[in-house]
Design an enzyme around this catalytic site. Structure first.
Site, PDB file in Angstrom:
ATOM      1  N   GLU A  33       0.812  -1.214   0.000  1.00 54.18           N
ATOM      2  CA  GLU A  33       0.000   0.000   0.000  1.00 54.18           C
ATOM      3  C   GLU A  33       0.844   1.263   0.000  1.00 54.18           C
ATOM      4  O   GLU A  33       1.961   1.261   0.521  1.00 54.18           O
ATOM      5  CB  GLU A  33      -0.833   0.059   1.279  1.00 54.18           C
ATOM      6  CG  GLU A  33      -1.810  -1.052   1.417  1.00 54.18           C
ATOM      7  CD  GLU A  33      -2.539  -0.977   2.751  1.00 54.18           C
ATOM      8  OE1 GLU A  33      -3.276  -1.905   3.046  1.00 54.18           O
ATOM      9  OE2 GLU A  33      -2.336   0.012   3.496  1.00 54.18           O
ATOM     10  N   CYS A  57      -1.468   1.572   8.504  1.00 59.49           N
ATOM     11  CA  CYS A  57      -0.755   0.656   7.620  1.00 59.49           C
ATOM     12  C   CYS A  57      -1.356  -0.749   7.597  1.00 59.49           C
ATOM     13  O   CYS A  57      -1.753  -1.303   8.602  1.00 59.49           O
ATOM     14  CB  CYS A  57       0.741   0.649   7.919  1.00 59.49           C
ATOM     15  SG  CYS A  57       1.283  -0.079   9.438  1.00 59.49           S
ATOM     16  N   CYS A  63       6.077  -7.497   7.520  1.00 59.50           N
ATOM     17  CA  CYS A  63       7.086  -6.927   8.420  1.00 59.50           C
ATOM     18  C   CYS A  63       7.483  -7.986   9.441  1.00 59.50           C
ATOM     19  O   CYS A  63       6.656  -8.767   9.888  1.00 59.50           O
ATOM     20  CB  CYS A  63       6.510  -5.706   9.130  1.00 59.50           C
ATOM     21  SG  CYS A  63       7.704  -4.864  10.175  1.00 59.50           S
TER      22      CYS A  63
HETATM   23  N1  SAH Z   1       7.798   0.091  10.582  1.00 59.08           N
HETATM   24  C1  SAH Z   1       7.911   1.505  10.713  1.00 59.08           C
HETATM   25  C2  SAH Z   1       7.168   2.282   9.640  1.00 59.08           C
HETATM   26  C3  SAH Z   1       5.835   1.746   9.239  1.00 59.08           C
HETATM   27  S1  SAH Z   1       4.572   1.761  10.473  1.00 59.08           S
HETATM   28  C4  SAH Z   1       7.498   1.939  12.100  1.00 59.08           C
HETATM   29  O1  SAH Z   1       6.951   1.135  12.843  1.00 59.08           O
HETATM   30  O2  SAH Z   1       7.748   3.096  12.425  1.00 59.08           O
HETATM   31  C5  SAH Z   1       4.135   3.474  10.464  1.00 59.08           C
HETATM   32  C6  SAH Z   1       3.387   3.938  11.705  1.00 59.08           C
HETATM   33  O3  SAH Z   1       2.055   3.405  11.730  1.00 59.08           O
HETATM   34  C7  SAH Z   1       4.062   3.497  13.001  1.00 59.08           C
HETATM   35  O4  SAH Z   1       4.280   4.588  13.855  1.00 59.08           O
HETATM   36  C8  SAH Z   1       3.060   2.514  13.546  1.00 59.08           C
HETATM   37  O5  SAH Z   1       3.139   2.425  14.921  1.00 59.08           O
HETATM   38  C9  SAH Z   1       1.731   3.084  13.069  1.00 59.08           C
HETATM   39  N2  SAH Z   1       0.614   2.155  13.172  1.00 59.08           N
HETATM   40  C10 SAH Z   1       0.625   0.802  13.057  1.00 59.08           C
HETATM   41  N3  SAH Z   1      -0.600   0.301  13.264  1.00 59.08           N
HETATM   42  C11 SAH Z   1      -1.426   1.353  13.514  1.00 59.08           C
HETATM   43  C12 SAH Z   1      -2.819   1.482  13.812  1.00 59.08           C
HETATM   44  N4  SAH Z   1      -3.619   0.440  13.867  1.00 59.08           N
HETATM   45  N5  SAH Z   1      -3.312   2.725  14.037  1.00 59.08           N
HETATM   46  C13 SAH Z   1      -2.509   3.817  13.943  1.00 59.08           C
HETATM   47  N6  SAH Z   1      -1.192   3.761  13.661  1.00 59.08           N
HETATM   48  C14 SAH Z   1      -0.655   2.538  13.454  1.00 59.08           C
HETATM   49 FE1  SF4 Z   2       6.377  -3.396  11.386  1.00 56.39          FE
HETATM   50 FE2  SF4 Z   2       3.917  -2.495  11.844  1.00 56.39          FE
HETATM   51 FE3  SF4 Z   2       5.695  -2.578  13.820  1.00 56.39          FE
HETATM   52 FE4  SF4 Z   2       6.019  -0.769  11.842  1.00 56.39          FE
HETATM   53  S1  SF4 Z   2       4.331  -0.858  13.313  1.00 56.39           S
HETATM   54  S2  SF4 Z   2       7.569  -2.106  12.743  1.00 56.39           S
HETATM   55  S3  SF4 Z   2       5.207  -1.964  10.117  1.00 56.39           S
HETATM   56  S4  SF4 Z   2       4.881  -4.352  12.724  1.00 56.39           S
END
Ligand code: SAH
Ligand code: SF4
Length: 358
Positions: free
Chosen positions: A90, A347, A123
């Site tokens: 995505e 995400c 991931c």
């Molecule tokens: N793996 C990296 C980048 C991708 S995730 C990281 O974890 O930073 C990007 C952001 O989306 C992260 O801050 C993550 O905590 C957030 N995220 C994941 N699941 C989410 C959800 N259900 N609601 C809101 N933010 C979420």
């Molecule tokens: Fe991976 Fe999701 Fe954790 Fe980011 S928030 S590190 S995408 S598992």
């Protein structure tokens, strides 16, 4: 499916020298790909026919196909892309500010966009609250698959080649787990004959792989850094983010202190707020202490719920109280606008919907 030819978008200008000479031809190719958005080498009219043919035999142009687009009420758009092996990823086009006009009808300023892109299929990090983690890890994206997300979004929206925009590596995957290809994508994005998006307009978001943050820092690319912190004590962080066993909070803070940051910028600490888990002022108090002496800003994120999750979206009043606690004490803190919430922009969510539909 057989491994296809590499994409032209996998290559920096320097790397293309191995295939294409003289160098000015590479500038022309970059121009066709990144400014004119062509789909075939035959359209590259100023290249000799034999070169068009040779390129066609060696490379493809776009390694992705748009599989689905969802439009949000606020003008944001979420894209599901299909890769050559059938997996999907995505990316989101976020409209940060709509176009504005002067009274005489002339344009005051153009739309401001930020594009959120993925770095992996799935991931490995396995955060408890994250939908991307649920499907496990499949593979790293190539540099071309990272670059093509933005290119196809620009093309699909007829965004002019030279329009300024920002990139955040906050889609699916952990960018520092795919450091080599992400670094190459950063370089390709910032190439002046290409998209010309300087590293200081690009932000890597990481779950906190301290050793890789250090490595990234040493490369001194001029990129912005965002840390997904989400908890202020190790016991809770470990429950939410198992990676904390390998890299605890202290190790992250230590490495961030040494990260080369542009003097006008701050390191962003993302704090995903989950109702009754980490939304209290006791956490805000600890966060303030933790970030003492760091040029930091905090971005509070509403947990975005999905089916079958034990976690809940926090109350607005608790978010605001958390924010005010920090800002009153001099720590910059914003609440992330839930752009594209109606299209489930957190995400992994579009991909999961698509899986359920089939
Ligand atoms: N793996 C990296 C980048 C991708 S995730 C990281 O974890 O930073 C990007 C952001 O989306 C992260 O801050 C993550 O905590 C957030 N995220 C994941 N699941 C989410 C959800 N259900 N609601 C809101 N933010 C979420
Ligand atoms: Fe991976 Fe999701 Fe954790 Fe980011 S928030 S590190 S995408 S598992």
């Amino acid at each position: 499916m057989n491994s296809p030819k590499p994409s032209i978008q996998d290559f920096t200008q320097e790397e293309l020298l191995e295939y294409v000479k003289p160098a000015f031809r590479i500038k022309q190719i970059y121009n066709w790909v990144y400014h004119k958005y062509v789909d075939s080498f035959e359209e590259m009219k100023n290249l000799p026919k034999a070169m068009q043919q040779q390129l066609h035999e060696t490379f493809i142009i776009n390694p992705l196909k748009i599989a689905k687009v969802q439009k949000s009420m606020d003008g944001s758009k979420k894209y599901l892309f299909e890769l050559h092996d059938g997996h999907t990823i995505e990316a989101v086009l976020l409209l940060m500010k709509p176009k504005q006009y002067h009274e005489d009808g002339s344009i005051k300023h153009h739309e401001r966009y930020t594009v959120c892109i993925s770095s992996q299929v799935g991931c490995k990090v396995g955060c408890a609250f994250c939908l991307t983690a649920k499907g496990g890890f499949v593979r790293n994206l190539t540099a071309g698959e990272i670059v093509a997300q933005l290119l196809l979004i620009k093309k699909d929206n007829a965004i002019e080649a030279n329009r300024r925009l920002n990139i955040v590596y906050m889609g699916m995957g952990e960018p520092l787990d795919n450091l080599e290809n992400v670094v190459k994508a950063i370089q390709i994005f910032s190439t002046q004959d290409g998209m010309d998006i300087a590293p200081n307009r690009q932000t890597i978001s990481t779950s906190g792989l301290s050793s890789k943050i250090e490595k990234l820092g040493k490369l001194d690319l001029g990129i912005n850094l965002a840390i997904s912190l989400h908890a202020v004590d190790d016991a809770l962080r470990q429950k939410l983010m198992p990676i904390n066993k390998a890299y605890n909070i202290a190790s992250i803070i230590d490495v961030v202190r040494h990260f080369p940051i542009n003097s006008r910028k701050r390191v962003m600490f993302e704090y995903l707020v989950i109702k009754d888990i980490n939304d209290g002022l006791d956490a805000a108090k600890k966060l303030l202490k933790l970030l003492d002496g760091i040029k930091a800003k905090v971005n509070l994120i509403y947990f975005n719920p999905y089916e079958n999750t034990e976690f809940k979206r926090p109350n607005e009043a608790d978010m605001v109280a958390f924010q005010e606690y920090l800002t009153k004490r001099g720590l910059l803190c914003t609440i992330r606008e839930s752009k594209g919430l109606d299209i489930s922009a957190a995400c992994g969510q579009l991909r999961e919907e698509e899986k359920r539909d089939v």
